[in-house]
Scaffold this active site. Structure first.
Site, PDB file in Angstrom:
ATOM      1  N   HIS A 117      42.398  40.365  56.053  1.00 45.09           N
ATOM      2  CA  HIS A 117      41.829  39.148  55.483  1.00 45.09           C
ATOM      3  C   HIS A 117      42.931  38.133  55.153  1.00 45.09           C
ATOM      4  CE1 HIS A 117      39.101  36.855  52.645  1.00 45.09           C
ATOM      5  NE2 HIS A 117      40.284  36.580  52.096  1.00 45.09           N
ATOM      6  N   GLU A 118      43.959  38.603  54.438  1.00 51.62           N
ATOM      7  CA  GLU A 118      45.022  37.674  54.028  1.00 51.62           C
ATOM      8  C   GLU A 118      45.763  37.132  55.248  1.00 51.62           C
ATOM      9  OE1 GLU A 118      45.043  36.575  51.125  1.00 51.62           O
ATOM     10  OE2 GLU A 118      43.896  38.083  50.051  1.00 51.62           O
ATOM     11  N   HIS A 121      44.039  34.234  56.807  1.00 47.23           N
ATOM     12  CA  HIS A 121      44.347  32.901  56.267  1.00 47.23           C
ATOM     13  C   HIS A 121      45.544  32.278  56.984  1.00 47.23           C
ATOM     14  CE1 HIS A 121      41.422  32.976  53.139  1.00 47.23           C
ATOM     15  NE2 HIS A 121      41.979  33.948  52.438  1.00 47.23           N
ATOM     16  N   ASP A 127      38.274  31.086  53.351  1.00 45.56           N
ATOM     17  CA  ASP A 127      37.394  32.084  52.750  1.00 45.56           C
ATOM     18  C   ASP A 127      35.941  31.744  53.049  1.00 45.56           C
ATOM     19  OD1 ASP A 127      39.075  33.978  51.339  1.00 45.56           O
ATOM     20  OD2 ASP A 127      39.657  32.284  50.076  1.00 45.56           O
TER      21      ASP A 127
END
Ligand SMILES: [Zn+2]
Length: 185
Positions: A117-118, A121, A127
């Site tokens: 997920h990170e 980015h 998000d």
């Protein structure tokens, strides 16, 4: 590849696209020229116990995309860890920045999901806290029971578009909630 190099390549692509637009149909460009196959060099030397998880996350992103290649070839993307304060990602530009994994969050949520997920980015994604576990960018909103570390097809396709030279996102900081469980007792 240095951040500056990637930036130049995108700048060239954007300039090229603008030229094509201004010329209209008189001078159509070959579609193949728009593919970048960008490499994101990540570095796990400061990732501590999360180095192997970063490698798994990079493998996932490589498997789910065509235009992106994550490799340990430099430090465009540094992986750090800390305790408390939440996991977050600092994107300086597309494919450049750093990720910080909060060890406290990683004890409640699946560490690989947090990592992919990170990194998402850094790869351009925002998000999308809608609670849906099949999405990677729903993050902590999907709850601690959600361990899915894979980008959904739409998320992977968006990253492919960015690394294909279209609509690259700029600098942004993402402080993720991954909400803490209520303390018992
Ligand atoms: Zn996030």
């Amino acid at each position: 590849m240095s951040p500056r190099r990637i930036g130049r390549r995108f700048a060239t692509l954007v300039a090229g696209a603008a030229t094509v637009l201004s010329l209209g149909l008189a001078n159509p460009a070959p579609a193949a020229a728009e593919v970048v196959n960008a490499t994101v060099c990540y570095n796990t030397s400061q990732a501590g116990p999360y180095a192997g998880i970063a490698d798994q996350a990079a493998s996932i992103w490589n498997a789910y995309t065509n235009n992106l290649n994550m490799s340990k070839c430099g430090s465009n993307l540094m992986i750090y860890y800390t305790t408390g304060g939440g996991s977050y990602a600092v994107r300086r530009s597309l494919g450049n920045g750093y990720v910080v994994i909060d060890t406290a969050q990683a004890q409640q949520y699946a560490p690989l999901r947090i990592m992919t997920h990170e990194i998402g980015h850094i790869l351009g994604l925002p998000d999308n806290y809608n609670g849906q576990c099949h999405l990677l960018m729903s993050g902590g909103s999907a709850g601690t029971g959600c361990t899915n570390p894979y980008p959904y097809s739409t998320e992977a396709a968006q990253v492919d578009r960015y690394f294909g030279g279209f609509g690259a996102e700029g600098a942004q900081v993402f402080r993720d909630s991954w909400p803490a469980l209520a303390t018992i007792g």
